[in-house]
Design a protein around this motif. Structure first.
Motif, mmCIF file in Angstrom:
data_model
loop_
_atom_site.group_PDB
_atom_site.id
_atom_site.type_symbol
_atom_site.label_atom_id
_atom_site.label_comp_id
_atom_site.label_asym_id
_atom_site.label_seq_id
_atom_site.Cartn_x
_atom_site.Cartn_y
_atom_site.Cartn_z
ATOM 1 N N ALA A 130 0.502 21.465 -4.151
ATOM 2 C CA ALA A 130 1.603 21.246 -3.204
ATOM 3 C C ALA A 130 2.506 20.111 -3.685
ATOM 4 C CB ALA A 130 1.054 20.946 -1.810
ATOM 5 N N ALA A 131 1.911 19.059 -4.238
ATOM 6 C CA ALA A 131 2.701 17.929 -4.742
ATOM 7 C C ALA A 131 3.583 18.354 -5.917
ATOM 8 C CB ALA A 131 1.779 16.778 -5.155
ATOM 9 N N VAL A 132 3.061 19.191 -6.798
ATOM 10 C CA VAL A 132 3.861 19.661 -7.933
ATOM 11 C C VAL A 132 5.039 20.494 -7.436
ATOM 12 C CG1 VAL A 132 3.877 21.164 -9.976
ATOM 13 C CG2 VAL A 132 2.015 19.522 -9.647
ATOM 14 N N LEU A 135 3.823 11.466 -3.934
ATOM 15 C CA LEU A 135 3.234 12.725 -4.397
ATOM 16 C C LEU A 135 2.196 12.501 -5.497
ATOM 17 C CD1 LEU A 135 6.473 14.899 -4.493
ATOM 18 C CD2 LEU A 135 4.600 15.069 -2.832
ATOM 19 N N LYS A 136 2.405 11.461 -6.307
ATOM 20 C CA LYS A 136 1.483 11.154 -7.411
ATOM 21 C C LYS A 136 0.075 10.859 -6.899
ATOM 22 C CE LYS A 136 1.069 8.211 -11.515
ATOM 23 N NZ LYS A 136 -0.353 7.974 -11.367
ATOM 24 N N ILE A 137 -0.043 10.357 -5.687
ATOM 25 C CA ILE A 137 -1.362 10.075 -5.109
ATOM 26 C C ILE A 137 -2.188 11.361 -5.057
ATOM 27 C CG2 ILE A 137 -2.579 9.343 -3.021
ATOM 28 C CD1 ILE A 137 -0.076 7.520 -2.464
ATOM 29 N N THR A 176 -6.490 15.009 -6.893
ATOM 30 C CA THR A 176 -6.970 16.388 -6.766
ATOM 31 C C THR A 176 -6.552 17.338 -7.879
ATOM 32 O OG1 THR A 176 -5.084 17.141 -5.431
ATOM 33 C CG2 THR A 176 -6.942 16.149 -4.239
ATOM 34 N N ALA A 177 -5.795 16.886 -8.854
ATOM 35 C CA ALA A 177 -5.267 17.801 -9.880
ATOM 36 C C ALA A 177 -6.314 18.222 -10.887
ATOM 37 C CB ALA A 177 -4.097 17.152 -10.612
ATOM 38 N N LEU A 194 7.356 17.295 -15.074
ATOM 39 C CA LEU A 194 8.283 16.788 -14.050
ATOM 40 C C LEU A 194 8.630 15.327 -14.289
ATOM 41 C CD1 LEU A 194 6.715 18.439 -10.877
ATOM 42 C CD2 LEU A 194 8.761 19.179 -12.124
ATOM 43 N N THR A 195 7.632 14.508 -14.552
ATOM 44 C CA THR A 195 7.915 13.080 -14.745
ATOM 45 C C THR A 195 8.715 12.845 -16.027
ATOM 46 O OG1 THR A 195 5.717 12.710 -15.714
ATOM 47 C CG2 THR A 195 5.960 12.296 -13.342
ATOM 48 N N ASP A 196 8.471 13.655 -17.048
ATOM 49 C CA ASP A 196 9.287 13.557 -18.263
ATOM 50 C C ASP A 196 10.749 13.914 -17.968
ATOM 51 O OD1 ASP A 196 7.020 12.853 -19.694
ATOM 52 O OD2 ASP A 196 6.817 14.803 -20.700
#
Length: 194
Positions: free
Chosen positions: A128-130, A155-157, A162-163, A174-176
């Motif tokens: 969901a965060a992604v 969202l990183k939490i 859980t990833a 995404l972060t890149d």
């Protein structure tokens, strides 16, 4: 209610296009509202069909907004289109009505085929965060940096807790993309999820 899906379309020349898109269900119809400009919109108007794919592989969502749109596809069964090879399920659609709009046209698509290919075991918090991160990346040119930074930090939490490997890979894309956007004068991505 809007459901996060992946829409596949074909150009008149047969080139596949894969794009994350929120869709609405209305009885036997699915409503798509792609932002303009949009290859999804152009392809649907040209071919009068599309496929909505249901997947838990969030790399597809993150990949599409970071320039990775080449995902394996298979031919659809009833409409001249393709579906994601890795989809858990898909719905093949035919265009029944198009309401024009300069920003977000409304496309009413009738379900022709519904097919299930695998079990849906649910999303974890990282997935969901992604998906939320992918939406933010698609709007980097619209939102203030403070909002992007705050939401990504939150969202990183979920990603950290859980990833699995696929979610970590998608999150890195995404972060890149966010880092590249802020390092350049040009927005990394000019288009919304369409």
């Amino acid at each position: 209610m809007i459901h996060e899906t992946v829409v596949t379309t074909l150009s008149k020349q047969g080139t596949a296009h894969v794009a994350p898109m929120g869709v609405r269900f209305d009885g036997n119809n699915i409503i798509l509202m792609p932002f303009r400009p949009s290859l999804t919109y152009d392809n649907i108007i040209a071919t009068r069909c599309a496929v909505v794919n249901f997947t838990t592989d969030v790399r597809v969502f993150a990949g599409c907004v970071t320039g990775r749109r080449d995902w394996p596809t298979l031919p659809a069964r009833e409409v001249p289109c393709v579906r994601l090879a890795g989809a858990l399920a898909h719905a093949e659609l035919r265009l029944t009505r198009a309401r024009d709009d300069p920003l977000r046209p409304t496309l009413t698509m009738q379900r022709v085929v519904d097919a299930t290919h695998g079990a849906f075991t649910g999303f974890n918090r990282a997935q969901a965060a992604v998906i939320e991160g992918a939406v933010l990346v698609s709007r980097l040119h619209l939102l203030p940096r403070e909002k992007i930074d705050a939401e990504i930090a939150y969202l990183k939490i979920a990603v950290d807790k859980t990833a699995g490997p696929a979610e970590h890979e998608a999150w890195q894309w995404l972060t890149d993309a966010i880092a590249a956007h802020y390092e350049s004068d040009e927005p990394a991505h000019q288009r919304a999820l369409s």
